[in-house]
Design a protein around this motif. Structure first.
Motif, PDB file in Angstrom:
ATOM      1  N   SER A  59      -8.829  -1.300   4.966  1.00 41.44           N
ATOM      2  CA  SER A  59      -9.161   0.132   4.978  1.00 41.44           C
ATOM      3  C   SER A  59      -8.340   0.868   6.025  1.00 41.44           C
ATOM      4  O   SER A  59      -7.832   1.969   5.779  1.00 41.44           O
ATOM      5  CB  SER A  59     -10.656   0.327   5.247  1.00 41.44           C
ATOM      6  OG  SER A  59     -11.425  -0.205   4.205  1.00 41.44           O
ATOM      7  N   GLU A  60      -8.207   0.243   7.208  1.00 41.16           N
ATOM      8  CA  GLU A  60      -7.403   0.866   8.272  1.00 41.16           C
ATOM      9  C   GLU A  60      -5.942   0.969   7.865  1.00 41.16           C
ATOM     10  O   GLU A  60      -5.286   1.976   8.109  1.00 41.16           O
ATOM     11  CB  GLU A  60      -7.543   0.055   9.570  1.00 41.16           C
ATOM     12  CG  GLU A  60      -8.909   0.195  10.210  1.00 41.16           C
ATOM     13  CD  GLU A  60      -9.115  -0.768  11.384  1.00 41.16           C
ATOM     14  OE1 GLU A  60      -8.190  -1.546  11.704  1.00 41.16           O
ATOM     15  OE2 GLU A  60     -10.225  -0.736  11.974  1.00 41.16           O
ATOM     16  N   GLN A  61      -5.410  -0.092   7.250  1.00 44.61           N
ATOM     17  CA  GLN A  61      -4.017  -0.074   6.820  1.00 44.61           C
ATOM     18  C   GLN A  61      -3.798   0.973   5.729  1.00 44.61           C
ATOM     19  O   GLN A  61      -2.779   1.659   5.727  1.00 44.61           O
ATOM     20  CB  GLN A  61      -3.583  -1.459   6.338  1.00 44.61           C
ATOM     21  CG  GLN A  61      -3.476  -2.463   7.457  1.00 44.61           C
ATOM     22  CD  GLN A  61      -3.153  -3.853   6.968  1.00 44.61           C
ATOM     23  OE1 GLN A  61      -3.112  -4.125   5.778  1.00 44.61           O
ATOM     24  NE2 GLN A  61      -2.937  -4.773   7.897  1.00 44.61           N
ATOM     25  N   LEU A  62      -4.744   1.089   4.830  1.00 46.18           N
ATOM     26  CA  LEU A  62      -4.644   2.089   3.745  1.00 46.18           C
ATOM     27  C   LEU A  62      -4.663   3.494   4.337  1.00 46.18           C
ATOM     28  O   LEU A  62      -3.863   4.349   3.952  1.00 46.18           O
ATOM     29  CB  LEU A  62      -5.796   1.882   2.766  1.00 46.18           C
ATOM     30  CG  LEU A  62      -5.733   2.634   1.446  1.00 46.18           C
ATOM     31  CD1 LEU A  62      -4.478   2.316   0.678  1.00 46.18           C
ATOM     32  CD2 LEU A  62      -6.956   2.295   0.598  1.00 46.18           C
ATOM     33  N   ALA A  63      -5.545   3.713   5.303  1.00 42.03           N
ATOM     34  CA  ALA A  63      -5.640   5.031   5.935  1.00 42.03           C
ATOM     35  C   ALA A  63      -4.387   5.378   6.728  1.00 42.03           C
ATOM     36  O   ALA A  63      -4.047   6.562   6.893  1.00 42.03           O
ATOM     37  CB  ALA A  63      -6.866   5.099   6.838  1.00 42.03           C
ATOM     38  N   ALA A 114       2.598   2.529  -5.108  1.00 40.48           N
ATOM     39  CA  ALA A 114       2.292   1.234  -5.733  1.00 40.48           C
ATOM     40  C   ALA A 114       1.528   0.344  -4.758  1.00 40.48           C
ATOM     41  O   ALA A 114       0.556  -0.321  -5.137  1.00 40.48           O
ATOM     42  CB  ALA A 114       3.573   0.540  -6.188  1.00 40.48           C
ATOM     43  N   LEU A 115       1.949   0.357  -3.496  1.00 46.06           N
ATOM     44  CA  LEU A 115       1.261  -0.424  -2.478  1.00 46.06           C
ATOM     45  C   LEU A 115      -0.170   0.077  -2.309  1.00 46.06           C
ATOM     46  O   LEU A 115      -1.120  -0.701  -2.316  1.00 46.06           O
ATOM     47  CB  LEU A 115       2.022  -0.326  -1.153  1.00 46.06           C
ATOM     48  CG  LEU A 115       1.390  -1.031   0.039  1.00 46.06           C
ATOM     49  CD1 LEU A 115       2.449  -1.796   0.822  1.00 46.06           C
ATOM     50  CD2 LEU A 115       0.743  -0.015   0.958  1.00 46.06           C
ATOM     51  N   ALA A 116      -0.348   1.402  -2.178  1.00 44.00           N
ATOM     52  CA  ALA A 116      -1.679   1.985  -1.983  1.00 44.00           C
ATOM     53  C   ALA A 116      -2.590   1.684  -3.170  1.00 44.00           C
ATOM     54  O   ALA A 116      -3.771   1.374  -2.998  1.00 44.00           O
ATOM     55  CB  ALA A 116      -1.566   3.491  -1.766  1.00 44.00           C
ATOM     56  N   PRO A 147       1.508   6.785   4.959  1.00 41.75           N
ATOM     57  CA  PRO A 147       1.963   8.164   5.157  1.00 41.75           C
ATOM     58  C   PRO A 147       1.093   9.227   4.489  1.00 41.75           C
ATOM     59  O   PRO A 147       0.853  10.266   5.065  1.00 41.75           O
ATOM     60  CB  PRO A 147       3.369   8.167   4.567  1.00 41.75           C
ATOM     61  CG  PRO A 147       3.825   6.741   4.707  1.00 41.75           C
ATOM     62  CD  PRO A 147       2.591   5.890   4.574  1.00 41.75           C
ATOM     63  N   ASP A 148       0.578   8.969   3.298  1.00 39.31           N
ATOM     64  CA  ASP A 148      -0.238   9.969   2.611  1.00 39.31           C
ATOM     65  C   ASP A 148      -1.735   9.733   2.816  1.00 39.31           C
ATOM     66  O   ASP A 148      -2.572  10.330   2.149  1.00 39.31           O
ATOM     67  CB  ASP A 148       0.077  10.025   1.130  1.00 39.31           C
ATOM     68  CG  ASP A 148      -0.237   8.709   0.419  1.00 39.31           C
ATOM     69  OD1 ASP A 148      -0.640   7.746   1.120  1.00 39.31           O
ATOM     70  OD2 ASP A 148      -0.107   8.645  -0.803  1.00 39.31           O
TER      71      ASP A 148
END
Length: 194
Positions: free
Chosen positions: A184-188, A143-145, A191-192
């Motif tokens: 973008s860095e946080q998304l990368a 959900a966050l991603a 964990p997945d």
């Protein structure tokens, strides 16, 4: 001001004030931008969550009516900006699920009343903050991603050329680039891999 998001507060305190405020705007009782800004000033001294909820409640109840007048539109901007500032401060502070839900609702109302292009950038930021708040509601990292990916898409659509002057355009472009890189860095880093 002891704000409450409950219906009784809206009915007994807020609704009687809003017609008087609208009448003052229509009668041009406000002569300067500073006088209009003074109406929103109490929001800046409230606790962050209270400021966000109060501003969102005012705008939800009367934002469209107020914004129909040029002075009222300026007032809605000031209320939205003050409420949004409180909302950003409240995001890391809220813990109870009821408060999280109220804050999500407030964020969704507030960005709609800001002037463009700030409206678009704050819409993206509201979705980004919604990702953090989704975790507080017990939702998973998917959900966050999902919210962060949507926020990045919205951020890419922000047009700094709509800013009022070159200084604001440069600041908006800088802010957009910074947020795109950070998100973008946080998304990368999820964990997945986002």
């Amino acid at each position: 001001m002891n704000f409450s998001p409950k219906d009784e507060y809206v009915d007994t305190v807020l609704k009687p004030v809003l017609p008087k405020l609208y009448a003052a705007i229509r009668m041009r009782d406000f002569r300067t931008v500073d006088e209009i800004d003074a109406v929103a000033e109490p929001l800046r001294s409230m606790p962050p969550l209270t400021a966000a909820l109060c501003a969102a409640t005012v705008l939800h109840a009367a934002g469209r009516i107020l914004a129909a007048d040029p002075l009222g539109e300026t007032l809605t901007w000031f209320v939205a900006i003050a409420g949004t500032a409180g909302a950003w401060k409240a995001v890391p502070l809220v813990e109870e699920q009821r408060d999280v839900r109220h804050l999500l609702g407030a964020l969704d109302v507030l960005w709609r009343y800001e002037p463009s292009p700030y409206r678009e950038i704050d819409h993206a930021q509201a979705l980004y903050a919604g990702g953090h708040l989704a975790l507080a509601l017990g939702l998973d990292h998917d959900a966050l991603a999902s919210r962060w990916r949507q926020a990045l898409r919205l951020l890419a659509e922000v047009d700094p050329a709509l800013a009022r002057n070159p200084e604001e355009r440069a600041n908006l472009e800088r802010t957009r680039r910074h947020l795109e890189q950070e998100w973008s860095e946080q998304l990368a880093a999820l964990p997945d891999g986002g």
